[in-house]
Motif scaffolding. Structure first.
Motif, PDB file in Angstrom:
ATOM      1  N   PHE A  86       0.803  -1.214   0.000  1.00  0.00           N
ATOM      2  CA  PHE A  86       0.000   0.000   0.000  1.00  0.00           C
ATOM      3  C   PHE A  86       0.840   1.269   0.000  1.00  0.00           C
ATOM      4  CE2 PHE A  86      -3.467  -2.786   1.851  1.00  0.00           C
ATOM      5  CZ  PHE A  86      -4.188  -2.816   0.669  1.00  0.00           C
ATOM      6  N   THR A  89      -0.635   4.165  -4.783  1.00  0.00           N
ATOM      7  CA  THR A  89      -2.064   4.060  -5.109  1.00  0.00           C
ATOM      8  C   THR A  89      -2.313   3.091  -6.255  1.00  0.00           C
ATOM      9  OG1 THR A  89      -1.844   5.998  -6.549  1.00  0.00           O
ATOM     10  CG2 THR A  89      -2.600   6.382  -4.295  1.00  0.00           C
ATOM     11  N   THR A  90      -1.300   2.857  -7.090  1.00  0.00           N
ATOM     12  CA  THR A  90      -1.429   1.906  -8.194  1.00  0.00           C
ATOM     13  C   THR A  90      -1.871   0.538  -7.686  1.00  0.00           C
ATOM     14  OG1 THR A  90       0.246   3.033  -9.509  1.00  0.00           O
ATOM     15  CG2 THR A  90      -0.183   0.730 -10.045  1.00  0.00           C
ATOM     16  N   HIS A  91      -1.341   0.135  -6.558  1.00  0.00           N
ATOM     17  CA  HIS A  91      -1.631  -1.196  -6.046  1.00  0.00           C
ATOM     18  C   HIS A  91      -3.035  -1.271  -5.452  1.00  0.00           C
ATOM     19  CE1 HIS A  91       2.923  -0.719  -5.498  1.00  0.00           C
ATOM     20  NE2 HIS A  91       2.676  -1.230  -6.681  1.00  0.00           N
ATOM     21  N   THR A  92      -3.504  -0.169  -4.894  1.00  0.00           N
ATOM     22  CA  THR A  92      -4.892  -0.113  -4.440  1.00  0.00           C
ATOM     23  C   THR A  92      -5.832  -0.275  -5.622  1.00  0.00           C
ATOM     24  OG1 THR A  92      -4.234   1.395  -2.655  1.00  0.00           O
ATOM     25  CG2 THR A  92      -6.590   1.282  -3.188  1.00  0.00           C
ATOM     26  N   ASP A  93      -5.481   0.355  -6.723  1.00  0.00           N
ATOM     27  CA  ASP A  93      -6.325   0.305  -7.921  1.00  0.00           C
ATOM     28  C   ASP A  93      -6.457  -1.117  -8.460  1.00  0.00           C
ATOM     29  OD1 ASP A  93      -7.717   1.725 -10.206  1.00  0.00           O
ATOM     30  OD2 ASP A  93      -6.095   0.740 -11.296  1.00  0.00           O
ATOM     31  N   ILE A  95      -6.137  -3.911  -6.848  1.00  0.00           N
ATOM     32  CA  ILE A  95      -6.941  -4.709  -5.921  1.00  0.00           C
ATOM     33  C   ILE A  95      -8.423  -4.460  -6.173  1.00  0.00           C
ATOM     34  CG2 ILE A  95      -7.608  -4.955  -3.491  1.00  0.00           C
ATOM     35  CD1 ILE A  95      -4.682  -4.564  -2.753  1.00  0.00           C
ATOM     36  N   LEU A  96      -8.785  -3.196  -6.378  1.00  0.00           N
ATOM     37  CA  LEU A  96     -10.189  -2.877  -6.667  1.00  0.00           C
ATOM     38  C   LEU A  96     -10.648  -3.525  -7.968  1.00  0.00           C
ATOM     39  CD1 LEU A  96     -10.298   0.893  -5.624  1.00  0.00           C
ATOM     40  CD2 LEU A  96     -11.287  -1.055  -4.412  1.00  0.00           C
ATOM     41  N   THR A 105      -8.641 -11.682  -3.102  1.00  0.00           N
ATOM     42  CA  THR A 105      -7.339 -11.005  -2.992  1.00  0.00           C
ATOM     43  C   THR A 105      -6.786 -11.154  -1.590  1.00  0.00           C
ATOM     44  OG1 THR A 105      -8.329  -8.885  -2.367  1.00  0.00           O
ATOM     45  CG2 THR A 105      -8.015  -9.289  -4.717  1.00  0.00           C
ATOM     46  N   VAL A 107      -3.387  -9.432   0.724  1.00  0.00           N
ATOM     47  CA  VAL A 107      -2.219  -8.556   0.808  1.00  0.00           C
ATOM     48  C   VAL A 107      -1.285  -9.089   1.886  1.00  0.00           C
ATOM     49  CG1 VAL A 107      -1.401  -6.236   1.347  1.00  0.00           C
ATOM     50  CG2 VAL A 107      -3.502  -6.544   0.016  1.00  0.00           C
ATOM     51  N   HIS A 109       1.987  -7.945   3.909  1.00  0.00           N
ATOM     52  CA  HIS A 109       2.707  -6.702   4.183  1.00  0.00           C
ATOM     53  C   HIS A 109       4.200  -6.931   4.439  1.00  0.00           C
ATOM     54  CE1 HIS A 109      -0.893  -4.200   4.350  1.00  0.00           C
ATOM     55  NE2 HIS A 109      -1.484  -5.204   4.988  1.00  0.00           N
TER      56      HIS A 109
END
Length: 293
Positions: A86, A89-93, A95-96, A105, A107, A109
């Motif tokens: 995290f 923001t690319t990785h949040t996108d 996942i969505l 999914t 994650v 850490h």
């Protein structure tokens, strides 16, 4: 299952046991290779993981995510991320996007610069908003980062400044002509970052950054151990005058020290100071820090 796995900050051995297990069980493993870099080559990762890695550049992650997510509802697919998943923001996108496709999914850490920055001696709960500083050009000098630094400074908080990297970037001409020709990688240096900060201060003129009396700490290759990690502290002016090699190899980060400065923070960072006497003097006279004589 679609996994996004943090690799930590240094080398192949920083992966967690849970992350390593997921990698070994995955049909395909992608290595995200543009928001940050590891200190080693891809081949060392492949040897350690006993898996081939598919390099995922910006174009693949942002516009071809369907290829990455293909069949992840039927088999395990992993995307490896330097630091923590995290941190961008690319990785949040992505996942969505996976969730919208009904793909499970998970994650996993790991350490990132956001928590490892404590290596410089400044306490994590005294940090405010993190900002990114991009390469200026003759025609493009975005300064939105400055307002966040000012907000942090007004509250007495430290500011972590992440310095820009350019990996697999196209020139404006090649981009306009649709030519897949990429520029050599570039990594922002500490002196260049300070130069851009001071240039922005001169434009804004709010007194947020004073070159001779704003303390800062430069860091590189955090987590790399004594042979790679570098930490250098001083005023902005002092840091700007140091030879580039004193700051070590990229990636670099810079911390703008806030006025809510504790004497233990001053003492810890003193070991890294360009000028120890001046570090203590500025901390005492400008920052109001009570120090033992």
């Amino acid at each position: 299952m679609f996994y996004i796995i943090g690799l930590g900050l240094c080398d192949e051995k920083d992966v967690t046991l849970r992350g390593l297990e997921a990698i070994k069980n995955s049909t395909r493993v992608y290595l995200e290779a543009y928001t940050s870099i590891l200190m080693i080559q891809k081949e060392r990762l492949e040897t350690f993981y006993e898996k081939p890695l598919i390099l995922a550049d910006r174009d693949m992650v942002e516009t071809q995510s369907d290829d990455i997510l293909r069949d992840a509802d039927k088999e395990d697919v992993s995307l490896l991320v330097v630091g923590d998943p995290f941190g961008a923001t690319t990785h949040t996108d992505i996942i969505l996007r996976a969730r919208n496709l009904g793909i499970p999914t998970r994650v996993i850490h790991n350490a990132s610069i956001m928590n490892a920055i404590g290596a410089c001696g400044l306490q994590l709960y005294n940090f405010g908003q993190t900002v990114s500083l991009v390469f200026f050009t003759e025609t493009w000098k975005p300064d939105s980062f400055y307002d966040k630094i000012k907000e942090n400074t007004d509250l007495g908080m430290h500011t972590l400044v992440l310095l820009d990297i350019k990996v697999k970037e196209q020139s404006e001409e090649n981009l306009a002509r649709g030519r897949k020709i990429y520029e050599p990688p570039r990594y922002m240096s500490i002196p260049l970052a300070i130069s851009q900060l001071i240039e922005t201060e001169q434009s804004k003129q709010t007194g947020t950054l004073s070159p001779d009396s704003t303390l800062a700490i430069a860091l590189s290759r955090v987590g790399g151990g004594d042979t790679q990690q570098r930490i250098v502290s001083g005023t902005l002016t002092e840091l700007s005058k140091q030879p580039p090699d004193i700051f070590g190899e990229p990636l670099h980060s810079l911390v703008i020290v806030g006025k809510r400065l504790h004497h233990l923070e001053v003492d810890y960072a003193l070991d890294f100071a360009v000028n120890k006497e001046n570090w203590r003097k500025v901390a005492k006279e400008v920052y109001g820090c009570i120090l033992d004589d």
